[in-house]
Motif scaffolding. Structure first.
Motif, PDB file in Angstrom:
ATOM      1  N   VAL A  92       0.856  -1.178   0.000  1.00 55.20           N
ATOM      2  CA  VAL A  92       0.000   0.000   0.000  1.00 55.20           C
ATOM      3  C   VAL A  92       0.895   1.233   0.000  1.00 55.20           C
ATOM      4  O   VAL A  92       1.916   1.272   0.697  1.00 55.20           O
ATOM      5  CB  VAL A  92      -0.924  -0.003   1.238  1.00 55.20           C
ATOM      6  N   HIS A  93       0.525   2.225  -0.788  1.00 50.54           N
ATOM      7  CA  HIS A  93       1.305   3.464  -0.822  1.00 50.54           C
ATOM      8  C   HIS A  93       1.307   4.065   0.577  1.00 50.54           C
ATOM      9  O   HIS A  93       0.247   4.231   1.191  1.00 50.54           O
ATOM     10  CB  HIS A  93       0.682   4.443  -1.826  1.00 50.54           C
ATOM     11  N   PRO A  94       2.480   4.414   1.118  1.00 49.99           N
ATOM     12  CA  PRO A  94       2.551   4.917   2.491  1.00 49.99           C
ATOM     13  C   PRO A  94       1.724   6.185   2.729  1.00 49.99           C
ATOM     14  O   PRO A  94       1.204   6.388   3.831  1.00 49.99           O
ATOM     15  CB  PRO A  94       4.043   5.182   2.723  1.00 49.99           C
ATOM     16  N   LEU A  95       1.574   7.015   1.710  1.00 49.59           N
ATOM     17  CA  LEU A  95       0.765   8.220   1.895  1.00 49.59           C
ATOM     18  C   LEU A  95      -0.719   7.904   1.970  1.00 49.59           C
ATOM     19  O   LEU A  95      -1.488   8.644   2.581  1.00 49.59           O
ATOM     20  CB  LEU A  95       1.063   9.249   0.799  1.00 49.59           C
ATOM     21  N   SER A  96      -1.127   6.796   1.368  1.00 49.64           N
ATOM     22  CA  SER A  96      -2.527   6.365   1.519  1.00 49.64           C
ATOM     23  C   SER A  96      -2.814   6.089   2.993  1.00 49.64           C
ATOM     24  O   SER A  96      -3.830   6.539   3.535  1.00 49.64           O
ATOM     25  CB  SER A  96      -2.806   5.099   0.698  1.00 49.64           C
ATOM     26  N   ILE A  97      -1.917   5.382   3.630  1.00 49.52           N
ATOM     27  CA  ILE A  97      -2.068   5.076   5.055  1.00 49.52           C
ATOM     28  C   ILE A  97      -2.016   6.357   5.884  1.00 49.52           C
ATOM     29  O   ILE A  97      -2.864   6.582   6.762  1.00 49.52           O
ATOM     30  CB  ILE A  97      -0.978   4.082   5.523  1.00 49.52           C
ATOM     31  N   TYR A 154      -2.719   9.522   5.126  1.00 50.37           N
ATOM     32  CA  TYR A 154      -3.870  10.422   5.016  1.00 50.37           C
ATOM     33  C   TYR A 154      -5.173   9.774   5.474  1.00 50.37           C
ATOM     34  O   TYR A 154      -6.070  10.470   5.946  1.00 50.37           O
ATOM     35  CB  TYR A 154      -3.960  11.029   3.614  1.00 50.37           C
ATOM     36  N   LEU A 155      -5.276   8.460   5.375  1.00 51.45           N
ATOM     37  CA  LEU A 155      -6.426   7.780   5.968  1.00 51.45           C
ATOM     38  C   LEU A 155      -6.401   7.945   7.489  1.00 51.45           C
ATOM     39  O   LEU A 155      -7.416   8.258   8.105  1.00 51.45           O
ATOM     40  CB  LEU A 155      -6.445   6.295   5.598  1.00 51.45           C
ATOM     41  N   LYS A 156      -5.227   7.752   8.076  1.00 51.23           N
ATOM     42  CA  LYS A 156      -5.109   7.918   9.527  1.00 51.23           C
ATOM     43  C   LYS A 156      -5.417   9.345   9.952  1.00 51.23           C
ATOM     44  O   LYS A 156      -6.084   9.564  10.971  1.00 51.23           O
ATOM     45  CB  LYS A 156      -3.711   7.515   9.994  1.00 51.23           C
ATOM     46  N   GLU A 157      -4.933  10.321   9.171  1.00 53.14           N
ATOM     47  CA  GLU A 157      -5.229  11.720   9.480  1.00 53.14           C
ATOM     48  C   GLU A 157      -6.730  11.995   9.433  1.00 53.14           C
ATOM     49  O   GLU A 157      -7.234  12.834  10.179  1.00 53.14           O
ATOM     50  CB  GLU A 157      -4.485  12.663   8.539  1.00 53.14           C
ATOM     51  N   ALA A 158      -7.438  11.275   8.567  1.00 53.68           N
ATOM     52  CA  ALA A 158      -8.892  11.434   8.458  1.00 53.68           C
ATOM     53  C   ALA A 158      -9.625  10.546   9.472  1.00 53.68           C
ATOM     54  O   ALA A 158     -10.849  10.472   9.448  1.00 53.68           O
ATOM     55  CB  ALA A 158      -9.352  11.107   7.037  1.00 53.68           C
ATOM     56  N   ARG A 159      -8.866   9.884  10.325  1.00 48.12           N
ATOM     57  CA  ARG A 159      -9.407   8.988  11.361  1.00 48.12           C
ATOM     58  C   ARG A 159     -10.191   7.813  10.763  1.00 48.12           C
ATOM     59  O   ARG A 159     -11.244   7.416  11.274  1.00 48.12           O
ATOM     60  CB  ARG A 159     -10.246   9.760  12.357  1.00 48.12           C
ATOM     61  N   ILE A 160      -9.657   7.287   9.681  1.00 49.90           N
ATOM     62  CA  ILE A 160     -10.248   6.123   9.021  1.00 49.90           C
ATOM     63  C   ILE A 160      -9.327   4.930   9.277  1.00 49.90           C
ATOM     64  O   ILE A 160      -8.128   5.010   9.006  1.00 49.90           O
ATOM     65  CB  ILE A 160     -10.423   6.375   7.504  1.00 49.90           C
ATOM     66  N   PRO A 161      -9.858   3.845   9.825  1.00 48.30           N
ATOM     67  CA  PRO A 161      -9.025   2.678  10.146  1.00 48.30           C
ATOM     68  C   PRO A 161      -8.294   2.121   8.922  1.00 48.30           C
ATOM     69  O   PRO A 161      -8.834   2.080   7.819  1.00 48.30           O
ATOM     70  CB  PRO A 161     -10.025   1.656  10.685  1.00 48.30           C
ATOM     71  N   THR A 162      -7.055   1.668   9.160  1.00 49.06           N
ATOM     72  CA  THR A 162      -6.218   1.139   8.079  1.00 49.06           C
ATOM     73  C   THR A 162      -5.819  -0.316   8.307  1.00 49.06           C
ATOM     74  O   THR A 162      -5.150  -0.904   7.455  1.00 49.06           O
ATOM     75  CB  THR A 162      -4.942   1.990   7.921  1.00 49.06           C
ATOM     76  N   LYS A 163      -6.242  -0.872   9.417  1.00 48.05           N
ATOM     77  CA  LYS A 163      -5.857  -2.250   9.738  1.00 48.05           C
ATOM     78  C   LYS A 163      -6.355  -3.210   8.656  1.00 48.05           C
ATOM     79  O   LYS A 163      -7.500  -3.146   8.228  1.00 48.05           O
ATOM     80  CB  LYS A 163      -6.430  -2.656  11.087  1.00 48.05           C
ATOM     81  N   GLY A 164      -5.465  -4.084   8.223  1.00 45.83           N
ATOM     82  CA  GLY A 164      -5.831  -5.117   7.265  1.00 45.83           C
ATOM     83  C   GLY A 164      -5.746  -4.709   5.802  1.00 45.83           C
ATOM     84  O   GLY A 164      -5.970  -5.539   4.923  1.00 45.83           O
ATOM     85  N   LEU A 165      -5.414  -3.452   5.529  1.00 49.63           N
ATOM     86  CA  LEU A 165      -5.307  -3.021   4.130  1.00 49.63           C
ATOM     87  C   LEU A 165      -4.059  -3.629   3.509  1.00 49.63           C
ATOM     88  O   LEU A 165      -2.985  -3.598   4.105  1.00 49.63           O
ATOM     89  CB  LEU A 165      -5.250  -1.495   4.031  1.00 49.63           C
ATOM     90  N   LYS A 166      -4.223  -4.187   2.311  1.00 50.07           N
ATOM     91  CA  LYS A 166      -3.067  -4.757   1.618  1.00 50.07           C
ATOM     92  C   LYS A 166      -3.291  -4.719   0.120  1.00 50.07           C
ATOM     93  O   LYS A 166      -4.429  -4.742  -0.358  1.00 50.07           O
ATOM     94  CB  LYS A 166      -2.782  -6.177   2.089  1.00 50.07           C
ATOM     95  N   SER A 167      -2.186  -4.667  -0.599  1.00 51.35           N
ATOM     96  CA  SER A 167      -2.213  -4.702  -2.056  1.00 51.35           C
ATOM     97  C   SER A 167      -2.249  -6.172  -2.477  1.00 51.35           C
ATOM     98  O   SER A 167      -1.361  -6.943  -2.120  1.00 51.35           O
ATOM     99  CB  SER A 167      -0.963  -4.005  -2.605  1.00 51.35           C
ATOM    100  N   GLN A 168      -3.301  -6.522  -3.238  1.00 49.66           N
ATOM    101  CA  GLN A 168      -3.473  -7.925  -3.608  1.00 49.66           C
ATOM    102  C   GLN A 168      -4.080  -8.067  -4.995  1.00 49.66           C
ATOM    103  O   GLN A 168      -4.682  -7.141  -5.523  1.00 49.66           O
ATOM    104  CB  GLN A 168      -4.346  -8.629  -2.584  1.00 49.66           C
ATOM    105  N   SER A 169      -3.921  -9.250  -5.541  1.00 50.80           N
ATOM    106  CA  SER A 169      -4.460  -9.561  -6.861  1.00 50.80           C
ATOM    107  C   SER A 169      -5.953  -9.851  -6.771  1.00 50.80           C
ATOM    108  O   SER A 169      -6.423 -10.431  -5.790  1.00 50.80           O
ATOM    109  CB  SER A 169      -3.750 -10.793  -7.427  1.00 50.80           C
ATOM    110  N   TRP A 170      -6.668  -9.501  -7.826  1.00 53.32           N
ATOM    111  CA  TRP A 170      -8.087  -9.820  -7.865  1.00 53.32           C
ATOM    112  C   TRP A 170      -8.314 -11.329  -7.839  1.00 53.32           C
ATOM    113  O   TRP A 170      -9.370 -11.794  -7.438  1.00 53.32           O
ATOM    114  CB  TRP A 170      -8.798  -9.142  -9.007  1.00 53.32           C
ATOM    115  N   ASP A 171      -7.315 -12.107  -8.248  1.00 57.00           N
ATOM    116  CA  ASP A 171      -7.437 -13.561  -8.203  1.00 57.00           C
ATOM    117  C   ASP A 171      -7.613 -14.079  -6.779  1.00 57.00           C
ATOM    118  O   ASP A 171      -8.204 -15.134  -6.560  1.00 57.00           O
ATOM    119  CB  ASP A 171      -6.212 -14.232  -8.841  1.00 57.00           C
TER     120      ASP A 171
END
Length: 152
Positions: free
Chosen positions: A43-48, A50-67
């Protein structure tokens, strides 16, 4: 419960933001996941950031294949980047309503830290508005919901 799969080619920014925001706002009505056709694996570190700054949980986010998400069986597949919208999707998407939300990629913005922050903030705001719109609709009528989202 409505299941949404957000797709972006690299699954590192816009689809990740969309997944996190949707799950945060969804209140149990919507569950979202994200994936990519060519995920970069992180995951792009800035995504994490700015989500945290917006108080949106980031636990469990990962970059993965649609497969990896074939068994998720989404009701709605939303592409968030133009290149993903043009890709040939897996056959198992055929059961889902599919729409496209073109979002500018804040991770590609070059400039001052304020300009980059503004790009992420604007993207988060746009996604939040779209999710709020979805939540205000009858999510049980999936075909109508998809049509409404396309027109919004």
């Amino acid at each position: 419960m409505l299941k949404i799969l957000y797709i972006c080619t690299h699954n590192r920014c816009r689809s990740i933001l969309s997944e996190a925001i949707t799950n945060h706002m969804g209140g149990g009505k919507i569950i979202a996941k994200s994936a990519g056709s060519q995920p970069v694996g992180e995951v792009h570190p800035l995504s994490i950031k700015y989500l945290k700054e917006a108080r949106i949980p980031t636990k469990g986010l990962k970059s993965q294949s649609w497969d990896e998400l074939e068994s998720f069986e989404p009701d709605l597949v939303i592409t968030v980047c133009d290149s993903a919208a043009k890709e040939t999707c897996p056959v198992w998407f055929g059961k889902s309503e599919q729409i496209h939300w073109g979002l500018a990629d804040p991770s590609k913005v070059e400039g001052s830290s304020d300009e980059i922050a503004d790009a992420f903030t604007a993207c988060i705001k746009q996604i939040s508005q779209r999710v709020q719109f979805m939540l205000e609709q009858d999510i049980k009528d999936l075909k109508n919901l998809a049509d409404l989202i396309r027109q919004a």
